[in-house]
Design a protein around this motif. Structure first.
Motif, PDB file in Angstrom:
ATOM      1  N   VAL A   1      32.365  -0.361  84.787  1.00  0.00           N
ATOM      2  CA  VAL A   1      32.421   1.060  85.083  1.00  0.00           C
ATOM      3  C   VAL A   1      30.981   1.547  85.238  1.00  0.00           C
ATOM      4  CG1 VAL A   1      33.003   3.335  84.149  1.00  0.00           C
ATOM      5  CG2 VAL A   1      34.599   1.439  83.866  1.00  0.00           C
ATOM      6  N   ASP A   2      30.657   2.029  86.430  1.00  0.00           N
ATOM      7  CA  ASP A   2      29.331   2.599  86.641  1.00  0.00           C
ATOM      8  C   ASP A   2      29.208   3.873  85.815  1.00  0.00           C
ATOM      9  OD1 ASP A   2      28.648   0.592  88.444  1.00  0.00           O
ATOM     10  OD2 ASP A   2      29.475   1.713  90.142  1.00  0.00           O
ATOM     11  N   GLY A   3      28.068   4.086  85.209  1.00  0.00           N
ATOM     12  CA  GLY A   3      27.864   5.276  84.388  1.00  0.00           C
ATOM     13  C   GLY A   3      28.617   5.234  83.073  1.00  0.00           C
ATOM     14  N   TYR A   4      28.970   4.041  82.603  1.00  0.00           N
ATOM     15  CA  TYR A   4      29.714   3.888  81.343  1.00  0.00           C
ATOM     16  C   TYR A   4      29.024   4.644  80.213  1.00  0.00           C
ATOM     17  CZ  TYR A   4      31.453   1.771  77.085  1.00  0.00           C
ATOM     18  OH  TYR A   4      31.983   1.578  75.841  1.00  0.00           O
ATOM     19  N   ARG A   5      29.807   5.343  79.418  1.00  0.00           N
ATOM     20  CA  ARG A   5      29.312   6.043  78.227  1.00  0.00           C
ATOM     21  C   ARG A   5      30.065   5.508  77.025  1.00  0.00           C
ATOM     22  NH1 ARG A   5      30.009  12.125  79.375  1.00  0.00           N
ATOM     23  NH2 ARG A   5      29.573  12.155  77.164  1.00  0.00           N
ATOM     24  N   ALA A   6      29.323   5.036  76.045  1.00  0.00           N
ATOM     25  CA  ALA A   6      29.923   4.439  74.853  1.00  0.00           C
ATOM     26  C   ALA A   6      30.690   5.475  74.040  1.00  0.00           C
ATOM     27  CB  ALA A   6      28.835   3.804  73.993  1.00  0.00           C
ATOM     28  N   PRO A   7      31.812   5.070  73.455  1.00  0.00           N
ATOM     29  CA  PRO A   7      32.545   5.962  72.554  1.00  0.00           C
ATOM     30  C   PRO A   7      31.702   6.270  71.318  1.00  0.00           C
ATOM     31  CG  PRO A   7      33.838   3.992  73.068  1.00  0.00           C
ATOM     32  CD  PRO A   7      32.467   3.780  73.604  1.00  0.00           C
ATOM     33  N   SER A   8      32.000   7.380  70.680  1.00  0.00           N
ATOM     34  CA  SER A   8      31.330   7.701  69.414  1.00  0.00           C
ATOM     35  C   SER A   8      32.327   7.500  68.279  1.00  0.00           C
ATOM     36  CB  SER A   8      30.800   9.136  69.425  1.00  0.00           C
ATOM     37  OG  SER A   8      31.832  10.063  69.673  1.00  0.00           O
ATOM     38  N   TRP A   9      31.852   6.940  67.186  1.00  0.00           N
ATOM     39  CA  TRP A   9      32.696   6.713  66.018  1.00  0.00           C
ATOM     40  C   TRP A   9      31.997   7.268  64.805  1.00  0.00           C
ATOM     41  CZ3 TRP A   9      37.317   5.507  64.187  1.00  0.00           C
ATOM     42  CH2 TRP A   9      37.420   5.162  62.841  1.00  0.00           C
ATOM     43  N   PRO A  10      32.620   8.070  63.989  1.00  0.00           N
ATOM     44  CA  PRO A  10      34.007   8.540  64.053  1.00  0.00           C
ATOM     45  C   PRO A  10      34.159   9.826  64.851  1.00  0.00           C
ATOM     46  CG  PRO A  10      33.085   9.221  61.979  1.00  0.00           C
ATOM     47  CD  PRO A  10      32.001   8.451  62.716  1.00  0.00           C
ATOM     48  N   GLY A  11      33.063  10.386  65.322  1.00  0.00           N
ATOM     49  CA  GLY A  11      33.127  11.638  66.075  1.00  0.00           C
ATOM     50  C   GLY A  11      33.880  11.490  67.375  1.00  0.00           C
ATOM     51  N   GLN A  12      34.095  12.602  68.020  1.00  0.00           N
ATOM     52  CA  GLN A  12      34.837  12.594  69.281  1.00  0.00           C
ATOM     53  C   GLN A  12      34.026  13.213  70.411  1.00  0.00           C
ATOM     54  OE1 GLN A  12      37.991  11.127  69.835  1.00  0.00           O
ATOM     55  NE2 GLN A  12      37.337  10.231  67.915  1.00  0.00           N
ATOM     56  N   ASP A  13      32.680  13.220  70.269  1.00  0.00           N
ATOM     57  CA  ASP A  13      31.849  13.708  71.371  1.00  0.00           C
ATOM     58  C   ASP A  13      32.148  12.911  72.630  1.00  0.00           C
ATOM     59  OD1 ASP A  13      30.650  15.561  69.701  1.00  0.00           O
ATOM     60  OD2 ASP A  13      29.008  14.204  69.176  1.00  0.00           O
ATOM     61  N   GLN A  14      32.286  11.616  72.472  1.00  0.00           N
ATOM     62  CA  GLN A  14      32.750  10.714  73.526  1.00  0.00           C
ATOM     63  C   GLN A  14      33.924   9.963  72.904  1.00  0.00           C
ATOM     64  OE1 GLN A  14      31.775  10.584  76.669  1.00  0.00           O
ATOM     65  NE2 GLN A  14      33.124   8.922  77.198  1.00  0.00           N
ATOM     66  N   PRO A  15      35.181  10.345  73.184  1.00  0.00           N
ATOM     67  CA  PRO A  15      36.347   9.770  72.499  1.00  0.00           C
ATOM     68  C   PRO A  15      36.387   8.246  72.549  1.00  0.00           C
ATOM     69  CG  PRO A  15      37.007  11.601  73.886  1.00  0.00           C
ATOM     70  CD  PRO A  15      35.564  11.305  74.207  1.00  0.00           C
ATOM     71  N   GLN A  16      36.918   7.664  71.475  1.00  0.00           N
ATOM     72  CA  GLN A  16      36.991   6.201  71.406  1.00  0.00           C
ATOM     73  C   GLN A  16      38.012   5.633  72.375  1.00  0.00           C
ATOM     74  OE1 GLN A  16      38.549   4.596  67.690  1.00  0.00           O
ATOM     75  NE2 GLN A  16      39.267   6.637  67.171  1.00  0.00           N
ATOM     76  N   GLN A  17      39.030   6.364  72.720  1.00  0.00           N
ATOM     77  CA  GLN A  17      40.026   6.011  73.723  1.00  0.00           C
ATOM     78  C   GLN A  17      40.865   4.786  73.385  1.00  0.00           C
ATOM     79  OE1 GLN A  17      37.968   5.811  77.471  1.00  0.00           O
ATOM     80  NE2 GLN A  17      37.085   7.817  77.187  1.00  0.00           N
ATOM     81  N   LEU A  18      40.307   3.839  72.673  1.00  0.00           N
ATOM     82  CA  LEU A  18      41.038   2.620  72.340  1.00  0.00           C
ATOM     83  C   LEU A  18      40.411   2.047  71.082  1.00  0.00           C
ATOM     84  CD1 LEU A  18      43.122   0.467  73.439  1.00  0.00           C
ATOM     85  CD2 LEU A  18      41.145  -0.720  74.336  1.00  0.00           C
ATOM     86  N   HIS A  19      41.237   1.454  70.245  1.00  0.00           N
ATOM     87  CA  HIS A  19      40.740   0.882  69.001  1.00  0.00           C
ATOM     88  C   HIS A  19      41.506  -0.415  68.760  1.00  0.00           C
ATOM     89  CE1 HIS A  19      39.053   1.707  64.832  1.00  0.00           C
ATOM     90  NE2 HIS A  19      39.746   0.609  64.670  1.00  0.00           N
TER      91      HIS A  19
END
Length: 123
Positions: free
Chosen positions: A54-72
């Motif tokens: 994915v171009d421009g990939y942004r890492a999820p944030s844990w445990p925050g949701q600034d960038q949701p984890q989407q999958l665990h």
């Protein structure tokens, strides 16, 4: 209706590198059609774990949701393995240990080299 789960795919900036991390962690075989934009591991019972560029990939944030984890993802360790030893091996392979650990001694939350959270558990 009956649905069978056959694949789980993670977004990432470098599919071969992330596939290599999970291959080392799980011992699963690399799918023969893996390449630069999509790589996969053959799991048990036909389940494939895929990794797509994915171009421009942004890492999820844990445990925050600034960038949701989407999958665990959750992995059970072998009966003869200790949680701390498995955690240490994963960190040596590129995993990180976030400060927030909600499961006590039962499980550990780690993040893979591109930030996806995953758990290792004794159960």
């Amino acid at each position: 209706m009956s649905l069978q789960l056959v694949a789980i795919t993670l977004d990432c900036p470098d599919p071969p590198a992330l596939a290599a991390f999970y291959q080392q962690a799980t011992g699963l075989e690399l799918h023969p059609r893996s390449g630069a934009d999509f790589a996969a591991l053959n799991g048990e019972h036909g389940l494939v774990i895929g990794f797509q560029r994915v171009d421009g990939y942004r890492a999820p944030s844990w445990p925050g949701q600034d960038q949701p984890q989407q999958l665990h993802l959750c992995f059970r360790i072998g009966d003869d393995e200790r949680l701390a030893e498995v955690e240490s091996r994963l960190v040596e392979s590129g995993a990180r240990i976030p400060a927030h650990q909600p499961h006590g001694d039962r499980a550990r939350v780690l993040t893979d080299p591109v930030g996806h959270p995953f758990c290792i558990s004794t159960r």
